[in-house]
Design a protein around this motif. Structure first.
Motif, PDB file in Angstrom:
ATOM      1  N   SER A   1      12.594   0.051  35.038  1.00  0.00           N
ATOM      2  CA  SER A   1      12.088  -0.596  33.593  1.00  0.00           C
ATOM      3  C   SER A   1      13.474  -0.733  32.828  1.00  0.00           C
TER       4      SER A   1
ATOM      5  N   GLY B   1       8.688  -6.574  32.414  1.00  0.00           N
ATOM      6  CA  GLY B   1       8.134  -6.129  33.329  1.00  0.00           C
ATOM      7  C   GLY B   1       8.678  -5.100  33.961  1.00  0.00           C
ATOM      8  N   LYS B   2       8.173  -4.706  35.382  1.00  0.00           N
ATOM      9  CA  LYS B   2       8.889  -3.475  36.114  1.00  0.00           C
ATOM     10  C   LYS B   2       9.278  -3.770  37.480  1.00  0.00           C
TER      11      LYS B   2
ATOM     12  N   SER C   1       7.414  -8.286  42.147  1.00  0.00           N
ATOM     13  CA  SER C   1       6.336  -9.166  41.705  1.00  0.00           C
ATOM     14  C   SER C   1       5.851  -9.165  40.337  1.00  0.00           C
ATOM     15  N   ASN C   2       6.118  -7.964  39.627  1.00  0.00           N
ATOM     16  CA  ASN C   2       5.838  -7.832  38.293  1.00  0.00           C
ATOM     17  C   ASN C   2       6.709  -8.340  37.189  1.00  0.00           C
ATOM     18  N   THR C   3       7.785  -9.057  37.655  1.00  0.00           N
ATOM     19  CA  THR C   3       8.631  -9.543  36.719  1.00  0.00           C
ATOM     20  C   THR C   3       8.866 -11.124  36.932  1.00  0.00           C
TER      21      THR C   3
END
Length: 464
Positions: free
Chosen positions: A336, A350-351, A375-377
């Motif tokens: 993070s 995101g992380k 995928s979360n960024t």
């Protein structure tokens, strides 16, 4: 041939059992694997069991069944009605068994045998032949089975036998608990066991590669910490007398013990006591002048094993059984922006989920696996590295990692390591994959990843 005859006699005795007992009493037991009998290359058991692994079970029997034979060799045929045993995550249940006792010695020697149906399989579909328990007891000579009488001593062995054609092999385990009453045994196993898989890749500064079929090693001490036992098991290969050194992974250290010879068998075992230890005169951080001190050094991950095989030095760091007992250990990190402390570095939204995978049971610590999931960024990852430093401290990059558009496991091998010194924030020498594992155990590893738009994330790897 004498060994084969012994095996066939045991299997015959286990297979010819009456099932006639009433279930009026039961015992549960625990044991710890110490070795193997007739360990052969084409029929090994070490893929399922290793020294220190826990075996547990229970059996039900009729204590009032009269003995078929008078002393000194009493026998209660069909005394065991049913039983179960758990090893390596598998549980096997059966019916039938017998109890015998030799009262010609003092204390008496007990033997309980469990019968197994033909063509039964256990532990990776092996041909299961039987289970037997032996132990000593000061119980008086009676016509009934005095297992519930006081005086039973946990000084015995559990044997799990297998057969393939005319080849017999067995796992031997030290009986550690023998208690009346049914119920499930929740056995965690002794933590005073350390394991290693010596490899050329663990030698700092080395460039050799390990051959196929590496040996496994285990070290443990008795409860009184008077005697240490070292075993090497695997294919029958020629090695030099093994030696124990004091030093953490990735660093060399002084020798504290060396074997005088090597048994010409696949299963090799040595024992040493205080007088066998070399005087290190403070060269080891732990006081290794006693077996208790050796155990303390092992708990601090300061022991490693070395020997030569085909002219190549093999080294194996002795890790706690709790670390390497599982087939695979996955260490997670969630990167993070909040963990960044680099001045002038912009954190990304995101992380990034990152993981390390350790697997010494099927490998030789010649590599680690890692995965990066962004995928979360926003944006694509353009750069990633593994660093060494405790949380809140900037440490050197010890390996550059590959990035791709999809999350997939990739290998980090010894050639990828960027050496780091112990005087820096890492706090230890980084030179081998094993030393990276030591950094992980100290909580000194973190991922640092960057995206193509200049954003960055940091994720400290959670220690076990």
């Amino acid at each position: 041939m004498r060994r084969l005859a012994w095996w066939l006699a045991i299997l015959s005795a286990l297979g010819t059992v009456e099932v006639s007992a009433r279930e009026t009493a039961s015992y549960r037991f625990e044991a710890e694997v110490t070795g193997f009998v007739d360990f052969v290359e084409f029929f090994p058991l070490d893929e399922e069991l290793a020294p220190g692994d826990r075996i547990s079970g229970q059996f039900f029997f009729d204590p009032d069944l009269p003995s078929r034979d008078p002393p000194p060799d009493q026998r209660w045929a069909g005394a065991v009605s049913r039983w179960e045993i758990t090893a390596a995550g598998e549980t096997f249940q059966g019916t039938g068994g017998f109890v015998t006792r030799d009262t010609s010695v003092s204390p008496s020697r007990w033997w309980v045998g469990f019968s197994v149906p033909d063509r039964s399989s256990f532990l990776n579909t092996r041909d299961f032949a039987g289970v037997s328990l032996t132990w000593r007891s000061n119980s008086p000579v009676l016509d009934t089975i005095p297992l519930n009488e006081p005086g039973t001593m946990v000084d015995g062995e559990v044997t799990i036998s297998f057969v393939e054609g005319l080849v017999g092999v067995a796992a031997l385990a030290r009986l550690t608990s023998f208690q009346p009453g049914a119920g499930t045994v929740n056995a965690q196993g002794s933590q005073a066991v350390w394991r290693a898989k010596p490899a050329a890749e663990q030698v700092p500064g080395g460039s050799d590669r390990s051959p196929d079929h590496s040996l496994n090693a285990a070290l443990w001490v008795d409860d009184a910490q008077e005697t240490a036992t070292l075993t090497l098991f695997g294919p029958p290969v020629d090695i030099s007398p093994p030696r124990l050194h004091c030093g953490i992974a990735g660093q060399t250290g002084p020798m504290l013990w060396q074997a005088s010879a090597v048994p010409a068998t696949a299963w090799k075992q040595w024992q040493f006591v205080r007088s066998d230890l070399l005087d290190l005169d403070g060269e080891c951080p732990a006081a290794t002048g006693t077996v208790a001190g050796v155990a303390s050094a092992a708990r601090q991950r300061q022991l490693y094993l070395e020997y030569e095989r085909d002219g190549v030095t093999h080294r194996g760091q002795l890790w706690p059984k709790s670390l390497m007992a599982d087939r695979v250990r996955v260490a997670p990190a969630l990167a993070s922006a909040a963990q960044l402390i680099d001045a002038g570095t912009a954190g990304g939204p995101g992380k990034v989920a990152a993981r390390l995978r350790l697997n010494e049971q099927t490998g030789v610590l010649d590599h680690l696996d890692y995965i990066l999931d962004a995928s979360n960024t926003a944006g694509r990852l353009s750069r990633a590295a593994l660093h060494c430093a405790p949380p809140g401290v900037v440490g050197p990059a010890i390996a550059q990692l590959s990035v791709s558009g999809t999350a997939r496991w990739q290998a980090l091998v010894g050639e990828d390591i960027i050496p780091a010194g112990q005087d820096g924030p890492c706090g230890l020498e980084i030179s081998t994959i094993a030393s990276v594992v030591e950094a992980y155990l100290r909580g000194h590893l973190y991922f640092r990843v960057e995206s193509d738009n200049g954003a960055a994330w940091r994720g400290q790897v959670l220690r076990p």
